[in-house]
Design a protein around this motif. Structure first.
Motif, short mmCIF file in Angstrom:
data_model
loop_
_atom_site.label_atom_id
_atom_site.label_comp_id
_atom_site.label_asym_id
_atom_site.label_seq_id
_atom_site.Cartn_x
_atom_site.Cartn_y
_atom_site.Cartn_z
N ASP A 284 0.82 -1.21 0.00
CA ASP A 284 0.00 0.00 0.00
C ASP A 284 0.85 1.26 0.00
OD1 ASP A 284 -1.69 -2.14 0.58
OD2 ASP A 284 -3.05 -0.91 1.76
N ILE A 294 -5.62 3.39 -3.89
CA ILE A 294 -6.33 2.12 -3.99
C ILE A 294 -7.82 2.38 -3.85
CG2 ILE A 294 -6.64 -0.17 -2.98
CD1 ILE A 294 -3.73 0.04 -1.96
N ARG A 297 -10.17 -3.50 -3.54
CA ARG A 297 -9.20 -4.55 -3.26
C ARG A 297 -9.90 -5.82 -2.85
NH1 ARG A 297 -5.53 -1.93 0.88
NH2 ARG A 297 -4.28 -3.79 0.49
N LEU A 310 -5.36 -5.35 -6.26
CA LEU A 310 -5.55 -3.92 -5.96
C LEU A 310 -5.95 -3.17 -7.22
CD1 LEU A 310 -2.27 -3.40 -3.86
CD2 LEU A 310 -4.51 -4.17 -3.02
#
Length: 313
Positions: A284, A294, A297, A310
């Motif tokens: 991340d 993002i 996910r 992602l």
């Protein structure tokens, strides 16, 4: 105004639940925990590795007799047809209908339908189903497991994505292919490329390893597909693309550092505004440092092995 509705049924392993629902969100804008979904969005069922069948709804009613009356007013459009009752398994909270009862429903619906029934080689197949205390009738669209044929590639790596996962990831990245230019800049042996090209998606491939590029090209040709795969690093990508898919290198033969992974993400930001990443690590912070956010996910599992999917913009 388009008032058409489509019903899709699903079959998936419990380990695929999250991935299937992520694909639903890409196609329809929302997901359901159930194995049946209704939407005004038309998707060819064969695109999804999880869809079992689709129904292009022509009429619906609270009662079976009411549905029959509507069926009598339909135009067949084809000289011969057959009717299938799709309640051969539980649909959400609606229990399956027994074999004998399904045959009776098919027969009764067929007798109300204009045209000539043909159980062996019909020119059109219609479906009828009961779900959530309501009856539906429409054109039946079965799913063909095209992805299953792609499991038999001439060239394979043990760490390559499975075909079901690759097909779902491709759909998540490019749910509506028209006018979309896509790229897999670290394509390996072309698992994602084969799925994309088989669905008519305009996707280019690239890899820094000449041997895997050769294997990717051979895999694509093996299935009668036509696609471009070039040799070179991601830094050499010159064109802009609507979306990119990157399966992060991780196997024992790819000694990539954290800095190398970050460089890949930063390069991708240079030529695309949308990125779908497959990774076994939590990255991340790298996604953020590369300039992406993002937006969706999930975790795709296979036994004890897990990958993160992602969606980044």
């Amino acid at each position: 105004m388009n008032n058409r509705q489509f019903i899709y049924t699903y079959v998936r392993h419990r380990d695929e639940q999250d991935l299937c629902r992520m694909e639903m969100r890409a196609f329809f804008g929302y997901d359901v925990a159930s194995n049946i979904l209704k939407s005004p969005v038309e998707i060819e069922p064969s695109r999804s590795p999880f869809m079992k069948e689709g129904l292009d709804v022509l009429c619906e009613d609270d009662t079976l007799e009411g549905l029959y009356r509507q069926i009598e007013c339909l135009e067949s459009g084809e000289p011969t047809f057959k009717v299938l009752c799709l309640n051969s398994f539980d649909l959400g909270d609606t229990k399956k209908i027994g074999f004998a009862e399904r045959r009776r429903i098919e027969r009764d619906a067929g007798l109300r339908m204009p045209g000539e029934p043909d159980l062996n080689e019909p020119q059109k197949i219609f479906g009828i189903l009961n779900w959530d205390s309501r009856w539906y009738f429409g054109e039946y669209k079965p799913s063909e497991a095209v992805w299953h044929q792609h499991q038999q590639k001439p060239h394979m790596y043990s760490t390559a994505l499975g075909t079901r996962l690759a097909r779902a990831v491709t759909n998540i990245a490019v749910p509506f292919p028209e006018g979309i230019r896509a790229i897999d800049p670290c394509c390996g042996i072309g698992t994602v490329l084969v799925e994309a090209l088989s669905m008519g998606i305009d996707m280019k491939g690239r890899d820094i390893n000449p041997l895997v590029v050769w294997g990717s090209r051979k895999n694509i040709r093996h299935f009668g597909l036509d696609g471009e795969v070039t040799i070179g690093p991601i830094a050499a990508v010159a064109d802009e693309y609507d979306v990119a898919i990157i399966d992060m290198p991780y196997n024992l033969f790819t000694h990539i550092t954290d800095e190398g992974q970050l460089d890949i993400l930063k390069e991708a930001r240079r030529f695309t505004s949308k990125l779908v990443v497959v990774t076994i690590d939590t990255i991340d912070h790298m996604i953020s440092e590369a300039g992406f956010s993002i937006i969706d996910r999930c975790v795709a599992k296979k036994g004890t092995f897990s990958r993160q999917i992602l969606v980044c913009e």
